[in-house]
Design an enzyme around this catalytic site. Structure first.
Site: not given
Ligand code: AMP
Length: 402
Positions: A11, A93, A182, A243, A386
């Site tokens: 990742n 990823r 996601h 965010r 993940e």
């Protein structure tokens, strides 16, 4: 076909690389680690082999190539190097797959070029992901490199959920639509929730709440995503660490025309200086809960704003799904912050949603139900994974291709 049973998951971020080497026979981690501050003088590599003490290397990693080379050396020192025949594939990823990549994809030059074409819609993420793939390919050109996209699981959203209500020609010209992110987490958690309940994913409707530093909700009907809270970029939707989530687009015009901020400054404001951080100066939910307990008004407001938005999405996705069987909380906040789970579901008994305070207070790394027997909707905490999802998808593709 490779006879290997291991997958290295990479990742790559703009200045970091996270990795896990996974044995697919039992899903165990043979090694895991992180290189951070790539390109800065004070780089750091933390490597944890299975069963061994973690090793830390402090040095400058000029670029991702240097970082991955050091990772390869760490793995080799443990006897699980990149040249090992047990390694079946490297799973990457990749944040944005656009409209084309709706499934894990074996990377070749043409695929890489297409991922590069998506950089304008994911300028913060895709360039680093591409670098990760290029560097890994250079290290092991013969090994399957498989891209697993954050957007892929959401590709099943119906057109009316994926569209913004703006001029269609303009939207199509610039590829403006809701993609969602996601995805590997939402996919993994919706399936793991079905497993926890002993049900077939195909007959289960689940609202998944991925609450980490980034946060998103999704509505999953029978294993298929029908809506999600992030959009063209990972800025839309829930209140996040830094965010804003949903804002009136008019805020952008106002800050530009009246406030005199440039577009880049507004981008920075909404992506990096908003959310919990913007509301109270902290983006870590632990700190916000602690301050809130002590009567800090700004922290309390941040908590309440976060929870209010979450409740709106739970209600919205309830209506989207019509029938909800389960709500699953996951990621750093969702798995650990019992007060957030309690506040997000409080007073929803009329909707068949109840949480048992004692079950909610249990701390555990395992998937678990936190609703009482009588709750029509099962509320659960389901840790996400993940990396395992990426590894499983990559491994399945290698075998399908073979
Ligand atoms: P993630 O992006 O999934 O790694 O989640 C990171 C976020 O989870 C952190 O920024 C914290 O806000 C939150 N978090 C982690 N541990 C806890 C905890 N024990 N209690 C509350 N929040 C936590």
């Amino acid at each position: 076909m490779s006879t290997g049973t291991r997958v290295l998951v990479l990742n790559a971020g703009s200045s970091s690389v996270k990795y896990q080497l996974i044995e697919m026979l039992d899903g165990s981690r043979l090694a895991a680690g992180l290189v951070e501050r790539i390109g800065e003088p004070n780089g750091r590599l933390v490597h944890t082999p299975r069963g061994g003490p973690r090793r830390e290397t402090l040095q400058t990693f000029p670029d991702h190539g240097a970082a991955l080379k050091s990772v390869a050396e760490e793995l080799a020192a443990d006897g699980v190097g990149l040249d090992s025949p047990e390694l079946a594939a490297i799973g990457h990823r990749v944040v944005h797959g656009g409209l084309r990549f709706t499934a894990p994809t074996l990377v070749d030059d043409e695929v890489l070029a297409e991922i590069r074409r998506l950089v304008p819609v994911a300028p913060l993420h895709n360039p680093a992901n591409i670098t990760g793939i290029e560097v890994a390919r250079a290290l092991r050109p013969d090994l399957p490199q498989i891209a697993v996209f954050d957007t892929a699981f959401h590709a099943t959203m119906p057109e009316y959920a994926a569209r913004y209500a703006i001029d269609r020609a303009v939207a199509d010209e610039h590829r403006v639509r809701r993609y969602g992110f996601h995805g590997t987490s939402h996919q993994y958690v919706s399936r793991a929730t079905a497993a926890l309940l002993g049900r077939d994913p195909a007959e289960l409707n689940v609202i998944v709440l991925h609450l980490g530093n980034g946060a998103s909700a999704s509505a999953v009907a029978g294993g298929v995503c029908v809506d999600t809270s992030m959009g063209l970029t990972p800025l839309e939707g829930l209140v996040m660490g830094t965010r804003s989530g949903d804002v009136d687009p008019g805020v952008v015009f106002h800050l530009h025309r009246v406030g005199g901020l440039t577009i880049d400054q507004i981008d920075d404001l909404l992506n990096r200086r908003s959310g919990l951080l913007g509301l109270c100066g902290d983006n870590d939910m632990r700190e916000i809960m602690r301050r809130s307990e002590e009567g800090d008004a700004a922290a309390r407001l941040a908590f309440d704003t976060y929870v209010h938005r979450l409740r709106k999405y739970i209600g919205g996705y309830y209506a989207v799904l019509g029938r909800v069987d389960a709500i699953a909380f996951t990621a750093g906040v969702g798995e650990n912050a019992a007060p957030v789970r309690a506040a997000a579901t409080a007073g929803l008994d009329q909707l068949g949603i109840s949480v048992d305070p004692e079950l909610n207070a249990v701390r555990s790394g395992e998937a678990r139900v936190i609703s009482p027997e009588y709750s029509r909707v099962t509320v659960a905490v389901v840790p996400t994974d993940e990396e395992l999802e990426i590894a499983q998808q990559a491994f399945a593709l290698v075998h399908a291709a073979g």
